[in-house]
Design a protein around this motif. Structure first.
Motif, short mmCIF file in Angstrom:
data_model
loop_
_atom_site.label_atom_id
_atom_site.label_comp_id
_atom_site.label_asym_id
_atom_site.label_seq_id
_atom_site.Cartn_x
_atom_site.Cartn_y
_atom_site.Cartn_z
N LEU A 149 6.75 8.94 4.72
CA LEU A 149 5.92 8.00 5.45
C LEU A 149 6.23 6.59 4.99
O LEU A 149 6.30 6.31 3.79
CB LEU A 149 4.43 8.29 5.22
CG LEU A 149 3.93 9.64 5.74
CD1 LEU A 149 2.48 9.84 5.35
CD2 LEU A 149 4.09 9.76 7.25
N ASN A 150 6.40 5.69 5.96
CA ASN A 150 6.69 4.30 5.60
C ASN A 150 5.39 3.55 5.31
O ASN A 150 4.31 4.13 5.27
CB ASN A 150 7.52 3.61 6.68
CG ASN A 150 6.78 3.46 8.00
OD1 ASN A 150 5.55 3.56 8.07
ND2 ASN A 150 7.51 3.19 9.07
N LYS A 172 15.14 0.83 -2.11
CA LYS A 172 15.01 -0.24 -1.13
C LYS A 172 13.60 -0.81 -1.16
O LYS A 172 12.63 -0.07 -1.18
CB LYS A 172 15.33 0.26 0.28
CG LYS A 172 15.33 -0.84 1.35
CD LYS A 172 15.62 -0.25 2.72
CE LYS A 172 15.82 -1.35 3.75
NZ LYS A 172 14.66 -2.21 3.90
N ASP A 173 13.52 -2.14 -1.16
CA ASP A 173 12.25 -2.81 -0.92
C ASP A 173 12.39 -3.65 0.33
O ASP A 173 13.35 -3.50 1.10
CB ASP A 173 11.82 -3.63 -2.14
CG ASP A 173 12.80 -4.76 -2.48
OD1 ASP A 173 13.74 -5.02 -1.68
OD2 ASP A 173 12.64 -5.38 -3.53
N SER A 174 11.46 -4.57 0.56
CA SER A 174 11.48 -5.36 1.79
C SER A 174 12.67 -6.31 1.85
O SER A 174 12.96 -6.87 2.90
CB SER A 174 10.18 -6.15 1.92
OG SER A 174 9.99 -7.00 0.80
N GLU A 175 13.35 -6.49 0.72
CA GLU A 175 14.49 -7.40 0.68
C GLU A 175 15.83 -6.69 0.78
O GLU A 175 16.88 -7.32 0.74
CB GLU A 175 14.44 -8.24 -0.60
CG GLU A 175 13.24 -9.15 -0.65
CD GLU A 175 13.19 -9.99 -1.91
OE1 GLU A 175 12.56 -11.06 -1.86
OE2 GLU A 175 13.78 -9.60 -2.92
N ASP A 214 9.72 -9.81 -8.58
CA ASP A 214 8.69 -10.65 -7.99
C ASP A 214 7.50 -9.81 -7.55
O ASP A 214 7.66 -8.64 -7.16
CB ASP A 214 9.25 -11.42 -6.79
CG ASP A 214 10.21 -12.52 -7.20
OD1 ASP A 214 10.18 -12.91 -8.39
OD2 ASP A 214 11.00 -12.98 -6.36
N ALA A 215 6.32 -10.38 -7.60
CA ALA A 215 5.13 -9.68 -7.13
C ALA A 215 5.19 -9.51 -5.62
O ALA A 215 5.71 -10.36 -4.90
CB ALA A 215 3.87 -10.45 -7.53
N GLY A 216 4.70 -8.41 -5.14
CA GLY A 216 4.68 -8.17 -3.70
C GLY A 216 4.10 -6.82 -3.39
O GLY A 216 4.19 -5.88 -4.19
N ASP A 217 3.49 -6.71 -2.22
CA ASP A 217 2.93 -5.45 -1.77
C ASP A 217 4.06 -4.66 -1.12
O ASP A 217 4.44 -4.91 0.02
CB ASP A 217 1.80 -5.71 -0.77
CG ASP A 217 1.15 -4.44 -0.29
OD1 ASP A 217 1.38 -3.38 -0.92
OD2 ASP A 217 0.42 -4.48 0.71
N GLU A 218 4.62 -3.73 -1.85
CA GLU A 218 5.86 -3.10 -1.45
C GLU A 218 5.69 -1.59 -1.28
O GLU A 218 4.85 -0.96 -1.92
CB GLU A 218 6.95 -3.34 -2.51
CG GLU A 218 7.40 -4.77 -2.62
CD GLU A 218 8.26 -5.21 -1.44
OE1 GLU A 218 8.97 -4.37 -0.85
OE2 GLU A 218 8.21 -6.40 -1.08
N LEU A 219 6.54 -1.04 -0.40
CA LEU A 219 6.78 0.39 -0.38
C LEU A 219 8.24 0.58 -0.75
O LEU A 219 9.13 0.15 -0.03
CB LEU A 219 6.51 1.00 1.00
CG LEU A 219 6.72 2.52 1.01
CD1 LEU A 219 5.48 3.22 0.47
CD2 LEU A 219 7.03 3.03 2.41
N LEU A 220 8.48 1.19 -1.89
CA LEU A 220 9.84 1.41 -2.35
C LEU A 220 10.35 2.73 -1.77
O LEU A 220 9.65 3.75 -1.80
CB LEU A 220 9.90 1.45 -3.87
CG LEU A 220 9.41 0.21 -4.60
CD1 LEU A 220 9.59 0.37 -6.10
CD2 LEU A 220 10.12 -1.04 -4.11
N MET A 279 7.25 5.29 -2.74
CA MET A 279 6.20 4.97 -3.69
C MET A 279 5.71 3.55 -3.45
O MET A 279 6.52 2.63 -3.28
CB MET A 279 6.71 5.10 -5.13
CG MET A 279 5.65 4.78 -6.19
SD MET A 279 6.31 4.73 -7.87
CE MET A 279 7.20 3.16 -7.84
N SER A 280 4.41 3.37 -3.44
CA SER A 280 3.84 2.03 -3.35
C SER A 280 4.02 1.29 -4.66
O SER A 280 3.99 1.89 -5.74
CB SER A 280 2.35 2.10 -3.00
OG SER A 280 2.15 2.68 -1.74
N SER A 281 4.19 -0.01 -4.57
CA SER A 281 4.40 -0.82 -5.77
C SER A 281 3.88 -2.22 -5.54
O SER A 281 3.81 -2.69 -4.40
CB SER A 281 5.90 -0.87 -6.12
OG SER A 281 6.12 -1.76 -7.20
#
Length: 997
Positions: free
Chosen positions: A846-847, A176-179, A156-162, A147-149
């Motif tokens: 899809l990533n 999982k996020d980018s961190e 924290d704000a961020g353009d993420e794909l969870l 899911m996009s978030s």
């Protein structure tokens, strides 16, 4: 006849295994494996899934014990850096081994592994550390969702794909996020098989087994009871990701006291100097006037003045009855309640068939602008004695013709609640010609009962509270009837999904008299007012007790004779106030702290005081606000499949109200993705057909309802859904046999592979009316029965995914072989063991870059489809069985010339003639420099051409020339090992037609 050339320079027709090799097009192939078809005019190896991200690589320093290994000096110096990652031995001693790192010490570079090495690595061993750093147990073909978030998991704000991943061991979902990974963010409460859907960046998860409560996971940004500058004492939790039940739970607690607030000197009661609850009456336990973790209501009337405070000693006379102050019930007006005890007749005015409560020396009026309210309470056991109440007012001796009188018959009163006897200009029973009286100084309340005045039977007991004067109220106020009070929860700030109403609990329901959540207005209308005590914390005051999704509540009143719940107003926990209408832009009353904050509950209570309605709302009801009745049994459902379309959630194969409906679809309310009222929104276009719903998908104003054997296309473009089309034998066995593409919905079953493009269903195994893949080949692939044994007869290990960048479908079977379909070219190819897994793999997703990936078991290695060619040991390409347009004329084949580049040194190059499928014939080898034949037979005649800036030609001469003389057809075959840089540009056959005899 002269020599001729036949040139093959298009290889993008893909696989055609259904037709005879002699009858297919030149650009097609009867056998195609590990060959990409997306580049027109070239043969090159197919891409594949990578082995996951490599976080570190190096050469082993030593492995002194089978339980650990010492990594290279370049490894991280931070403890636990590689915990949960996989360690692969990629070269040297112990090559091919894989272990999970369970502990890492940065100072010593020691990585402890989860199980002993079979062969201890040594200083000759090279390694790679791969993975996502999350060890979990994976469900086969399930459990992965993205899911996009706009938020990271740390808020924290961020353009993420969870990335959401189900942990089958702990029955939780890691995210999982980018961190990196955060484990167990969603708790399924036990063994389950998850199905996901997302809307407005919130994930909902249901259990396919329908045994676990569905879950909700989203970022809640707004803090309750906080105004951006000064928080209230009841301030809610900070902004955070939250996991709670998806169900819109109806409130189960919250008390309502019928009591008009006034300023008084209570130190422990309902009338503080600030007209608020104070002391243990709110902060204690047992029979307190509020409950924690709930909304609580106080209901009073809007009055101008208290005419008389109903203190037992303030009554001038109580005739034919005893009197005492009553402390077992809270006063509804002013601060006192008098119990009038009828008792047996004991003498006095023997001709009176009533008891009389009399008060003089008053100073009030009864005129066109006002009414007088007398509150009385009669228990159920006593009210059977009642004939009527009579209220008399005047300025002379009452009972004659100079006063005013109002009669209230027993049929109009209700037991066990406060009855407001409203004496208004409109309902005078006697002496109305005396109206108005501006200077009344006397008032009495007479209770007529049916007890014989000469008997020893007890007369009726009743309670009377303060008597007040109110403004004259028209019929737009609360008209005479029995009222009860209710509230709902509002879930989520934007959508305000509303629970079903809950009737406030009684303050005290242990014995009569008791304070109940009911009033009865008798005689004429009046206006009510309300105080709201919101106690969001648990009783110890340390833990926020409301569901964190709850953003507010709505207050309702209900008339006994009417099924509707009428809106009083809306409480907003985010904007901190009250408004009368849901669509109102401004708040009419603010939420504040209580004046006294002593104790656990008072210190955490938010208060709205003196909500005074000008009219009783008879327009806005629960039903017309929400679109469904409050009488529905539930708003919640469990489901086996779900899809979002048109700002609604559609769920299928459901369980609702403890009943299962395997072939039912229900839809949510618009913009309310968790609201599924029972009996409302059913999309029962096809039921009782003997099949269960397996999967729902949406495309182009259509809902695709997949059952085991049938596909139903449901048109949802209008307000009413209708069945648009039915396709037999187009169902699917499992929900992961269906995928959404940007050109439609694709799926497969035992009969084939299909696409719904918004208009019709296309059979992807056919092209221009010709079947490309034979039925036998398809069934053998999809059931993993290539070896003759269908090891996956139910296709439970088969899986489909979509590669957007190339517009390609990928279908894998139990053996992890693939079929790949190119939508642009409308062509198929196959891949050998292109998917790798340890003991299980998830479904495809899809990533962020729209690359297809899945997660492998135990090591949680994300494996991503890489379109770039990869080396393979199983490349197979066969040309059509070429007769050069003359099937009946004999030919002689002289040469096959190939323009190629890259590493083909281990590629088998063969040919067959006349449709022979039993044996391959060989060519002579070629000179590595000139490409000319060498005169010696060689199964791998090509070379590693490292200069990729040009094409290199090889001239292939059949090693036994007689085998290519007098033939009718010729087939060229490539089979074996090639490097990732291998390409063929064209293939030319030099041949000569023989004379016709």
């Amino acid at each position: 006849m002269p020599k001729q050339v036949f040139k093959l320079e298009g290889f993008h027709g893909g696989l055609n295994s259904n037709s005879d090799p002699r009858d297919i097009r030149e650009i097609e192939s009867p056998s195609l494996q590990d060959v990409a078809i997306d580049s027109v005019g070239k043969i090159k190896p197919l891409g594949g899934f990578n082995d996951g991200n490599i976080f570190h690589s190096g050469t082993v320093v030593t492995s002194p014990a089978p339980t650990f290994v010492v990594l290279a000096s370049s490894a991280s110096s931070i403890d636990d850096t590689y915990n949960g990652y996989s360690l692969f031995i990629t070269g040297g001693t112990g090559i091919g081994q894989e272990r999970l790192i369970v502990d890492y010490v940065g100072t010593t570079k020691v990585a402890t592994i989860n199980s002993n090495w079979s062969t201890n690595p040594d200083s000759t061993s090279t390694y790679e550390i791969r993975g996502d750093g999350n060890a979990t147990s994976i469900l086969q073909n399930r459990g992965l969702f993205v899911m996009s978030s706009d938020r990271q998991l740390d808020s924290d704000a961020g353009d993420e794909l969870l990335i959401f991943l189900y942990d089958n061991a702990n029955h939780t979902i890691d995210v999982k996020d980018s961190e990196g990974w955060d484990t167990a963010l969603i708790d399924m409460g036990g063994s389950s098989t998850p199905v996901f859907y997302a809307a407005d960046r919130v994930v909902r998860v249901s259990d396919i087994g329908l045994t676990r409560d569905s879950q909700w996971f989203g970022y809640i940004e707004d803090v309750k009871f906080y105004d951006n500058t000064t928080p209230l004492n009841a301030e809610g939790p900070p902004a955070a990701w939250v996991n709670v039940d998806q169900a819109l739970a109806t409130p189960t607690s919250g008390k309502c006291l019928i009591s008009t607030p006034e300023a008084n000197t209570d130190t422990d009661g309902i009338f503080s100097a600030d007209s608020e609850y104070i002391g243990n009456v709110i902060d204690g336990s047992g029979t307190g006037v509020v409950e924690h973790s709930a909304v609580n209501l106080r209901v009073g009337i809007q009055y101008n003045e208290v005419v008389f405070n109903s203190n037992r000693d303030d009554w001038d006379t109580i005739q034919n009855a005893a009197r005492r102050d009553e402390t077992g019930i809270y006063p509804c007006i002013s601060s006192k309640v008098t119990l009038i005890e009828g008792g047996p007749y004991t003498g006095g005015q023997s001709t009176q068939n009533y008891t009389l409560a009399f008060k003089s020396s008053l100073d009030f009026g009864i005129e066109s602008s006002n009414s007088i309210v007398v509150p009385v309470y009669v228990s159920a056991s006593e009210i059977t004695k009642l004939i009527k109440f009579q209220v008399r007012m005047g300025n002379t001796n009452l009972g004659g013709t100079n006063d005013l009188a109002w009669d209230f018959s027993h049929e109009r009163l209700n037991p066990d609640m406060w009855n407001f006897l409203v004496c208004s200009p409109d309902n005078i029973s006697h002496n109305s010609s005396n109206f108005p009286i501006s200077n009344c100084d006397r008032l009495d309340v007479r209770m007529f009962d049916n007890q014989n005045i000469n008997s020893t039977l007890d007369r009726m007991d009743y309670y009377i509270s303060g008597i007040c004067s109110i403004d004259y109220a028209s019929v737009s106020a609360f008209t005479p009837t029995h009222y009860s009070f209710h509230y709902t929860h509002l879930y989520d700030t934007q959508t305000k999904q509303e629970s079903l109403p809950f009737k406030f609990n009684n303050v005290d329901d242990s014995s009569s008299p008791h304070d109940v959540n009911d009033i009865n207005i008798v005689g004429a209308s009046l206006l009510l007012n309300f105080d709201v005590y919101i106690c969001p914390y648990q009783s110890d005051g340390s833990t926020y007790g409301l569901n964190k999704r709850i953003s507010g509540s709505r207050l309702y009143y209900k008339k006994e004779e009417n099924d509707n719940y009428f809106l009083i107003g809306e409480l907003d926990f985010i904007e901190n106030g009250f408004k009368f209408l849901p669509e109102a832009d401004t708040l009419t009353y603010p939420i504040t702290d209580t004046s006294n904050t002593t104790g656990n509950i008072l210190s955490k209570t938010a208060l709205i005081k003196a909500i005074s309605l000008e009219v009783a709302n008879t327009i806005d009801t629960f039903k017309n606000i929400n679109g469904f009745s409050s009488e529905v049994k539930t708003l919640n459902a469990q489901y086996k499949t779900a899809v979002i379309h048109g700002r609604r959630a559609y769920i299928g194969n459901i369980k609702q109200n403890n009943k299962t409906f395997p072939d039912r679809i229900i839809k949510s309310q618009v913009n309310k993705f968790d609201t599924f009222p029972a009996g409302i929104g059913s999309v029962d276009v096809v039921i009782n057909d003997g099949e269960n719903i397996v999967k729902l998908e949406a495309y182009a104003d259509r809902i695709l309802q997949f059952k085991e054997n049938s596909l139903y296309i449901i048109n949802v473009s209008e307000n009413v859904e209708f069945l648009e089309d039915t396709f037999r034998n187009k169902g699917c066995a499992f929900d992961y046999h269906v995928t959404k593409t940007d050109i439609g919905i694709a799926w497969f079953n035992i009969h084939g592979c299909y696409l719904y493009n918004g208009r019709t269903v296309i059979d992807l195994l056919e092209k221009q009316g010709i079947r490309l893949i034979s039925e036998e080949d398809w069934i053998a692939f999809i059931t993993d029965g290539v070896d003759g044994s269908a090891d996956d007869s139910d296709m439970s290990s088969a899986l489909i995914g979509y590669i957007p960048k190339k517009k390609e479908l990928i279908i894998k079977n139990e053996n992890n072989d693939i079929y790949l379909y190119d939508f642009v070219l409308q062509a198929w190819t196959t891949g050998d063991s292109k998917v790798t897994e340890s003991t299980a793999m998830t479904n495809f997703a899809l990533n962020k870059l729209q690359n297809l990936f899945y997660v492998d078991n135990t090591t949680t290695i994300r494996k991503t489809w890489i379109q770039d060619p990869e080396s393979t040991s199983n490349l197979l390409y066969k040309t059509p069985d070429m007769d050069f347009g003359q099937p009946s004329i004999r030919k002689k084949i002289y040469r096959v010339r190939i323009n190629y580049k890259g590493d083909a040194s281990e590629l088998g190059v063969f040919y067959t003639t006349n449709g022979d499928t039993d044996s391959y014939q060989r060519f002579e080898g070629t000179d590595s420099s000139t490409g000319k034949p060498t005169g010696s037979e060689d199964a791998t005649p090509l070379h590693n051409k490292t200069d990729l800036t040009q094409w290199h030609q090889a001239e292939l001469k059949p090693s036994t020339i007689v085998n290519t003389n007098n033939i009718y057809s010729f087939q060229f075959v490539l089979n074996g090992i090639v490097g990732s840089d291998f390409e063929i540009n064209d293939i030319t056959i030099v041949y000569r037609m023989k004379n016709i005899k």
